[in-house]
Design a protein around this motif. Structure first.
Motif, PDB file in Angstrom:
ATOM      1  N   GLU A 110      75.075  28.995  49.691  1.00  0.00           N
ATOM      2  CA  GLU A 110      75.885  28.841  48.490  1.00  0.00           C
ATOM      3  C   GLU A 110      77.005  29.861  48.487  1.00  0.00           C
ATOM      4  O   GLU A 110      76.866  30.950  49.032  1.00  0.00           O
ATOM      5  CB  GLU A 110      75.010  29.034  47.250  1.00  0.00           C
ATOM      6  CG  GLU A 110      73.966  27.946  47.142  1.00  0.00           C
ATOM      7  CD  GLU A 110      73.141  28.031  45.875  1.00  0.00           C
ATOM      8  OE1 GLU A 110      73.337  28.983  45.099  1.00  0.00           O
ATOM      9  OE2 GLU A 110      72.309  27.125  45.676  1.00  0.00           O
ATOM     10  N   LYS A 167      77.545  23.119  42.029  1.00  0.00           N
ATOM     11  CA  LYS A 167      76.432  23.443  41.126  1.00  0.00           C
ATOM     12  C   LYS A 167      76.970  24.215  39.935  1.00  0.00           C
ATOM     13  O   LYS A 167      77.644  25.225  40.115  1.00  0.00           O
ATOM     14  CB  LYS A 167      75.402  24.328  41.844  1.00  0.00           C
ATOM     15  CG  LYS A 167      74.513  23.560  42.816  1.00  0.00           C
ATOM     16  CD  LYS A 167      73.608  24.515  43.571  1.00  0.00           C
ATOM     17  CE  LYS A 167      72.553  25.145  42.686  1.00  0.00           C
ATOM     18  NZ  LYS A 167      71.722  26.119  43.411  1.00  0.00           N
ATOM     19  N   LYS A 173      77.475  24.464  47.262  1.00  0.00           N
ATOM     20  CA  LYS A 173      76.371  24.524  48.214  1.00  0.00           C
ATOM     21  C   LYS A 173      76.703  23.644  49.411  1.00  0.00           C
ATOM     22  O   LYS A 173      76.962  22.448  49.263  1.00  0.00           O
ATOM     23  CB  LYS A 173      75.085  24.056  47.542  1.00  0.00           C
ATOM     24  CG  LYS A 173      73.892  24.182  48.454  1.00  0.00           C
ATOM     25  CD  LYS A 173      72.594  23.942  47.738  1.00  0.00           C
ATOM     26  CE  LYS A 173      71.470  24.064  48.749  1.00  0.00           C
ATOM     27  NZ  LYS A 173      70.190  24.260  48.222  1.00  0.00           N
ATOM     28  N   GLU A 208      67.191  34.986  45.813  1.00  0.00           N
ATOM     29  CA  GLU A 208      67.337  33.534  45.617  1.00  0.00           C
ATOM     30  C   GLU A 208      65.983  32.820  45.624  1.00  0.00           C
ATOM     31  O   GLU A 208      65.794  31.833  44.913  1.00  0.00           O
ATOM     32  CB  GLU A 208      68.272  32.926  46.666  1.00  0.00           C
ATOM     33  CG  GLU A 208      67.795  33.118  48.099  1.00  0.00           C
ATOM     34  CD  GLU A 208      68.760  32.535  49.139  1.00  0.00           C
ATOM     35  OE1 GLU A 208      69.379  33.342  49.855  1.00  0.00           O
ATOM     36  OE2 GLU A 208      68.868  31.300  49.225  1.00  0.00           O
ATOM     37  N   THR A 221      79.413  27.234  41.565  1.00  0.00           N
ATOM     38  CA  THR A 221      78.868  27.500  42.895  1.00  0.00           C
ATOM     39  C   THR A 221      78.980  26.260  43.773  1.00  0.00           C
ATOM     40  O   THR A 221      78.763  25.142  43.312  1.00  0.00           O
ATOM     41  CB  THR A 221      77.375  27.885  42.766  1.00  0.00           C
ATOM     42  OG1 THR A 221      77.254  28.871  41.752  1.00  0.00           O
ATOM     43  CG2 THR A 221      76.835  28.432  44.059  1.00  0.00           C
TER      44      THR A 221
END
Lengths: 151, 314
Positions: free
Chosen positions: A142, A129, A135, B191, A133
């Motif tokens: 993440e 991502k 995932k 998040e 990042t």
């Protein structure tokens, strides 16, 4: 002077690969990833070289080595911006910036200890991502690309 | 063969959700069927969960299927070191659908990749629990007549509460307004707040839980504040009674307001609330049966039309 020395080192390669623009703090990780301690071929490892782009950089030159796509994606995970040069018969035949692919399969370990991938003999699988990042396809957690552990 | 497993429902379209809600409505009207006669449903519970297992097994039995499985992995080969893959491969030879609860996150996704038999995720660690989300959606839909434009108040442990996270994500397409009411240590993780912002979901965070702060709620979703979640036990002692719903707090609430709770409850809803017309948690658990009947049929390729035209109703 430094620049000339480096050119000499690269030019001296008959067949093989040069990994350039390695961040100085990542040089040894890359060397480890490529199992260079067991490499029977001629290897040159240089660090803290002057660089126009990044002040200081690392460089690895391996004689007789041509990277597979899988190895290249491994390198990209550790250092997303390194440059790979392929030399055949003293000529540069390929020069390319290594880019991170959208998915990373079986290279990185999931940081989540209760993820199935850390408890079952299976491949890991991450989606990338924003180039920063990862995932996990399984547990959904993440992690930052800066702090990954390789499998 | 297309794998029809249910690992997550977070990415289901609104049409798909409505389709499953309509199926659940059919099952609520007539829960006992023969749609799965001759089929075998396996319930593999690598982690004990009496409530979820009984609900799935009842759903399978009421549809006419037979059930095999285990509720205690100590009695199985996984305790001898068998991999999940091998267990799933083995059971795939026997069952038409596998309902699985596992303590590891991502186990359901992996199981769905190693077999052609559909897997229904009955909870994978702290990760996902789609049948719970489905029954929550069905309970909201049934009591409010819609999923759109609702004020949903989530109360208690919003940090570790898997059900509130799943519900939040599943509601994103229905223009909800969320109120997150939690102690500082257990507030909604960053998040999920980012997720709300990215999906244009309105949310309000507050720590006060009073008659006035809940007056505009359509749904109050209660969760348990557990002592073991606190690093600071003095903080626990300070807040433990602040997130308990009492009957005298319901004086100003909306007529249509319903109280949901994934159960089991300990003390976060006082028993006098049970008598209120707003209490809905036991019906919510019952709705789980219909939601699970819908999920089992859907993964086996039985359609809403099949259910509507079912002539074999017991």
């Amino acid at each position: 002077m430094e620049h000339n020395k480096e050119q000499m080192m690269v030019a001296a390669l008959e067949n093989g690969s040069v990994i350039d623009h390695i961040p100085t703090d990542k040089l040894w990780t890359i060397a480890q990833l490529l199992n260079l301690d067991k490499c029977p071929e001629e290897v040159v490892i240089a660090n803290n070289l002057e660089s126009k782009v990044m002040t200081r950089k690392g460089l690895i030159k391996i004689s007789g080595k041509f990277f597979s796509e899988e190895e290249i994606s491994k390198l990209a995970v550790v250092c997303p911006n390194i440059r790979l040069t392929v030399i055949r018969n003293y000529e540069v035949t390929e020069k390319r910036q290594i880019n991170l692919s959208d998915t990373i399969i079986n290279i990185v370990k999931c940081a989540n200890p209760v993820c199935i991938t850390n408890n079952e003999p299976m491949k890991t699988y991450f989606n990338v991502k924003d180039l920063t990042t990862l995932k996990c396809r399984y547990c959904g957690k993440e992690q930052s690309l800066d702090s990954i552990k390789l499998k | 063969m297309e794998n029809r497993s249910v690992v997550s429902i977070a990415d289901y379209s609104k049409e798909k959700i409505q389709y499953l809600l309509d199926m659940a409505t059919e099952f609520e009207a007539r829960p006992n069927r023969r749609l799965l006669e001759g089929k075998v449903v396996a319930t593999l519970f690598f982690e004990p969960s009496t409530r979820t297992r009984l609900s799935f097994e009842t759903a399978a039995n009421r549809l006419g299927a037979r059930v095999i499985g285990f509720s205690d992995p100590k009695a199985t080969s996984s305790s001898k070191g068998e991999t999940l893959k091998d267990t799933i491969k083995m059971v795939s030879n026997y069952a038409d659908v596998i309902v699985m609860r596992h303590y590891l996150e991502g186990a359901a996704q992996y199981a769905s990749e190693v077999t052609n038999v559909p897997i229904i995720n009955a909870g994978d660690g702290a990760n996902l629990h789609p049948s719970q989300t489905m029954l929550d959606l069905y309970s909201i839909y049934k009591t409010q007549g819609t999923l759109y434009n609702l004020n949903i108040y989530m109360v208690g442990d919003l940090k570790y509460g898997r059900t509130v996270h799943s519900l939040l994500m599943s509601m994103r397409k229905y223009n909800p307004t969320f109120h997150f009411i939690a102690p500082k240590e257990l507030e909604m993780p960053e998040e999920y707040k980012i997720y709300c912002k990215q999906n244009n979901i309105n949310y309000i965070e507050q720590q006060d839980f009073t008659e006035d702060t809940i007056a505009d709620a359509d749904i109050i979703y209660m969760t348990r504040v557990q002592r073991e979640r606190f690093s600071d036990l003095m903080e626990y002692e300070r807040v433990k009674d602040a997130y308990i719903l009492k009957a005298d707090m319901l004086g100003k609430c909306r007529d249509n307001m319903k109280i949901l709770h994934p159960l089991p409850r300990v003390n976060e809803i006082e028993y006098d609330v049970d008598e209120s017309k707003h209490a809905y948690y036991f019906e919510q658990a019952q709705n789980g049966l219909y939601a699970r009947e819908a999920l089992i049929c859907d993964v086996l390729g039985i359609t809403l039309d099949d259910i509507k035209n079912d002539k074999n109703i017991k």
